[in-house]
Structures are given as C-alpha cells and as structure tokens.
Design an enzyme around this catalytic site. Sequence first.
Site, PDB file in Angstrom:
ATOM      1  N   GLU A 141     -29.372  21.444 -52.157  1.00 21.24           N
ATOM      2  CA  GLU A 141     -28.071  21.223 -51.505  1.00 21.24           C
ATOM      3  C   GLU A 141     -27.456  22.548 -51.085  1.00 21.24           C
ATOM      4  O   GLU A 141     -27.463  23.517 -51.860  1.00 21.24           O
ATOM      5  CB  GLU A 141     -27.152  20.487 -52.487  1.00 21.24           C
ATOM      6  CG  GLU A 141     -26.323  19.416 -51.858  1.00 21.24           C
ATOM      7  CD  GLU A 141     -27.145  18.277 -51.272  1.00 21.24           C
ATOM      8  OE1 GLU A 141     -27.445  18.327 -50.065  1.00 21.24           O
ATOM      9  OE2 GLU A 141     -27.471  17.337 -52.019  1.00 21.24           O
ATOM     10  N   GLY A 184     -18.868   7.339 -43.503  1.00 24.85           N
ATOM     11  CA  GLY A 184     -17.982   8.246 -44.216  1.00 24.85           C
ATOM     12  C   GLY A 184     -18.291   8.346 -45.699  1.00 24.85           C
ATOM     13  O   GLY A 184     -17.459   8.784 -46.484  1.00 24.85           O
ATOM     14  N   SER A 218     -25.040  10.166 -44.172  1.00 29.80           N
ATOM     15  CA  SER A 218     -25.509  10.571 -42.837  1.00 29.80           C
ATOM     16  C   SER A 218     -25.571   9.441 -41.823  1.00 29.80           C
ATOM     17  O   SER A 218     -26.542   9.313 -41.077  1.00 29.80           O
ATOM     18  CB  SER A 218     -26.874  11.261 -42.922  1.00 29.80           C
ATOM     19  OG  SER A 218     -26.739  12.455 -43.629  1.00 29.80           O
ATOM     20  N   GLU A 256     -24.229  17.910 -32.630  1.00 29.80           N
ATOM     21  CA  GLU A 256     -23.203  17.972 -33.682  1.00 29.80           C
ATOM     22  C   GLU A 256     -22.495  19.333 -33.673  1.00 29.80           C
ATOM     23  O   GLU A 256     -21.274  19.417 -33.726  1.00 29.80           O
ATOM     24  CB  GLU A 256     -23.947  17.839 -34.964  1.00 29.80           C
ATOM     25  CG  GLU A 256     -23.769  17.182 -36.040  1.00 29.80           C
ATOM     26  CD  GLU A 256     -23.114  16.063 -36.669  1.00 29.80           C
ATOM     27  OE1 GLU A 256     -21.998  16.291 -37.104  1.00 29.80           O
ATOM     28  OE2 GLU A 256     -23.693  14.987 -36.800  1.00 29.80           O
ATOM     29  N   ASP A 272     -29.999  16.601 -42.312  1.00 26.51           N
ATOM     30  CA  ASP A 272     -29.729  15.175 -42.091  1.00 26.51           C
ATOM     31  C   ASP A 272     -30.462  14.656 -40.858  1.00 26.51           C
ATOM     32  O   ASP A 272     -31.024  13.555 -40.862  1.00 26.51           O
ATOM     33  CB  ASP A 272     -28.224  14.939 -41.937  1.00 26.51           C
ATOM     34  CG  ASP A 272     -27.432  15.517 -43.095  1.00 26.51           C
ATOM     35  OD1 ASP A 272     -28.042  15.805 -44.138  1.00 26.51           O
ATOM     36  OD2 ASP A 272     -26.205  15.693 -42.947  1.00 26.51           O
TER      37      ASP A 272
HETATM   38  C1  GLA Z   1     -24.278  18.102 -45.049  1.00 27.62           C
HETATM   39  C2  GLA Z   1     -24.904  18.823 -43.853  1.00 27.62           C
HETATM   40  C3  GLA Z   1     -26.332  19.269 -44.171  1.00 27.62           C
HETATM   41  C4  GLA Z   1     -26.382  20.053 -45.487  1.00 27.62           C
HETATM   42  C5  GLA Z   1     -25.638  19.309 -46.592  1.00 27.62           C
HETATM   43  C6  GLA Z   1     -25.523  20.128 -47.850  1.00 27.62           C
HETATM   44  O1  GLA Z   1     -24.959  16.902 -45.277  1.00 27.62           O
HETATM   45  O2  GLA Z   1     -24.918  17.977 -42.720  1.00 27.62           O
HETATM   46  O3  GLA Z   1     -26.847  20.025 -43.111  1.00 27.62           O
HETATM   47  O4  GLA Z   1     -25.886  21.355 -45.305  1.00 27.62           O
HETATM   48  O5  GLA Z   1     -24.332  18.934 -46.194  1.00 27.62           O
HETATM   49  O6  GLA Z   1     -26.775  20.326 -48.430  1.00 27.62           O
END
Ligand code: GLA
Length: 387
Positions: free
Chosen positions: A32, A118, A122, A156, A168
């Site tokens: 993460e 939300g 994703s 995005e 994502d």
């Molecule tokens: C969001 C972002 C990803 C990533 C995560 C954290 O989901 O869209 O690109 O940075 O946070 O790991």
Amino acid sequence: MITALTAAFTQRFHTSPAALVRAPGRVNLIGEHTDYNHGFVLPMAIDRAVWIALRPRPDRQVHLHSLDFDQSTTFSLDALNERTGWVGYVQGVAWALLNAGFELNGWEGVMAGNVPMGAGLSSSAATELAVARAFVLVSDLPWNPAQMARLAQNAENQWVGVHCGIMDQLISAAGVAGHALFIDTRDLSTEAVPLPPNARIAVLYSDASRSLAGSAYNQRRAQCEEAVRLLQQAMPGVQALRDVSSQQLEAHRHLLPPTIYHRVRHVVRENERVLRSLLAMRSHDTNTLGQLMLASHASLRDDYEVSSHELDLLVELAVNAGALGARLTGAGFGGCAIALCRAKDAETIAQDVMEEYNRRTGLNGYAFVTTASDGAGVVRPPHNRRH
Ligand code: GLA
C-alpha cells in the site's frame, strides 16, 4: 446483471447490444502506497464489476446511459468538456485514448455495476477500464492491458485531476481469475500468483467517510518526493523510494525530518513485505501471508498514518474472530479492510465482525467474501453465445 443490462439496452435502443464489456473492482492484498514510489503491489480483481452493453455508431458520438445514476450523457469525441462525476471518467478515457493518437469510433450503450461506490474498491478504475474496453472494441484496436491501464491512469491524473498511482487501473485491466497479481510498478511487469486454495478474502466495508483521502493522499505523495530529494544528497542514484533498502534508510536517517523518516520507513518495509508475501504465496504459506498483512496494517497506522479508528477496529475484530491476517486496503482513511480467512471460516468471520462492528460504532458496515476474477474483457450477450 448481464440479463438486466441487455434488457435495458434493448428497451432504450430497440435492438440487442452487439457486445458486452466488463471491468472489475479490486482489493489489494499487500503493497500500500508503494505504487507511486515505483514499488511492488499485490492486488486481486474482485468478482464485482462495471458492465457496458453497447453497439457501435457510424459517427463520433457517444450516447451512454448509467443505470446506477439513472442519468444519460451524449457527447461528441470532437468536443470533450466534462471533467466531473461519472461522465468525467468516461470522457477522460476518450481524451486519453485520443491524446495517445488512437482513432476512435462512437458507440451507444447502457452501463451498470456492482462495485460499491466510494468504498475504496476502485469503482472508478472499473468504470475507466470498461469504457476503454468499449472504445477499443468498437474502434477495432488491439487490447493491451498495461497500455490501457496507463491511459486510464492518465485520464484520472490529467483529465479528472486525481493523482493516483497505476495499481487500480492495472489490476482492473490485467487481473487473472483465481490469482493475485504481483506488479512491479516501475516496469509494469506482472506475475499471476495463485491464491491458496484453502483461503478466502473477506471484504469488510467500514461505512466511514473517506473525505480526507484526497488531500492526505497528495500530501503523502509530496512527502515521498521530498524524501527522495533529501536522500539523493547521499545516494545520487535514488530515483524513487523503491531504490532504498531498510539498511540504507537507517544509515541515512539523519538526513530526514522525523515524520518523513516514518513515511519512508513504511514504504521501504512495505516493499520488502510484498516480496516476502510473494514467496509465502508461492509456497502456500497462508500463515506467513497473514502475519505480513498485519504488519502492513500496523505500519500504515503508525508510520504512514493513513488508517482510522474504524479500520483499526475492523482489523482487530477480524483477528479476534479467527482471521489469519487483516489490513486496510486501498488509500485508507475509511473505505474497506480485508481479512485473510480459512475458506471454511470466511462467511462466519465476515458476519461476526460486522455484527460487532455495527453494534460498537452505530455505522452500517457490511461484508462479503470475494473471489479473484479476470481483468477487463468482452462478454457476449447470452443470446449471441455460440454453443
Ligand atoms: C489508491 C490509488 C492507488 C494506490 C493506493 C494506495 O487506491 O488509486 O494508486 O496508491 O491508493 O496503495
């Protein structure tokens, strides 16, 4: 979903759709806040997705109805101007494809999904990749998952204005059923790693606001960039935090203010945890994977400071209920946690955790046990299926 979407298309356009496309949401098993540091991630596409029933148009118009928002949009590929809401994602993908030099055809369609919106699963990346799949199909272009993920990320970053990394979009584009995907975000190389057959992932939704997510996310990114600049004084070869080992970090700790040091420590150790998780998964060692997930959560809570009271509680309850590991998934500050469970316990753990969580917080969290699905693809409507 496919039947409902086909029916809605037929009602609206008085003919059957020529095709259906779909792109999934995701959870991240581990890794993460590493993707924008050129590091490693280990997400899986979930069995919830966004679908579009469509047919090509002879012109450069897009006519799209969203069943989830109960709204329609009509726009020309020659006049893109909407950057907000769900239409912003649709136009953003069109913009990114055009900007990359692709010749696009118009199409008309109906879109619907079951990725909770939300919730940090994703749904926006799923929308982007479903739209990309639709454009590629009607425009007769080759489908290259990594390239499409990069273009959706551009949409995005540059059209909608959200500064996310690549994770994502890439997992929604390139997921493999039954597998998590190890991704090296520096060169976008991937390895599909089978999920242990006796394990399941429960998704635990906190029902807590992610309002801080945008500003704090950008602040964390800026801190990582600042850390790279500071570390370059001693290590000129460092391009991103991916290039720093735990040992190097400790040796150069004096170069970093305390908060920045903790942010870097999370990223550096998280990258190392992803590599260890990959080894654990290859050898079906779910216990070690669970321990690494717990360590990841602690690091996100204490060093990176992106957890929340609600996410910490979900993790604690999951462990008490018998999960092998649990952690927040996605950017943090709300959204979802995931729990790694033995297959036979997963449903009970999911149910027990949410009962106790909702009782203690007064929120309306919910849980579901998920399986790993394929990334974006073309699905034929049922009546066109050839037997
Ligand atoms: C969001 C972002 C990803 C990533 C995560 C954290 O989901 O869209 O690109 O940075 O946070 O790991």
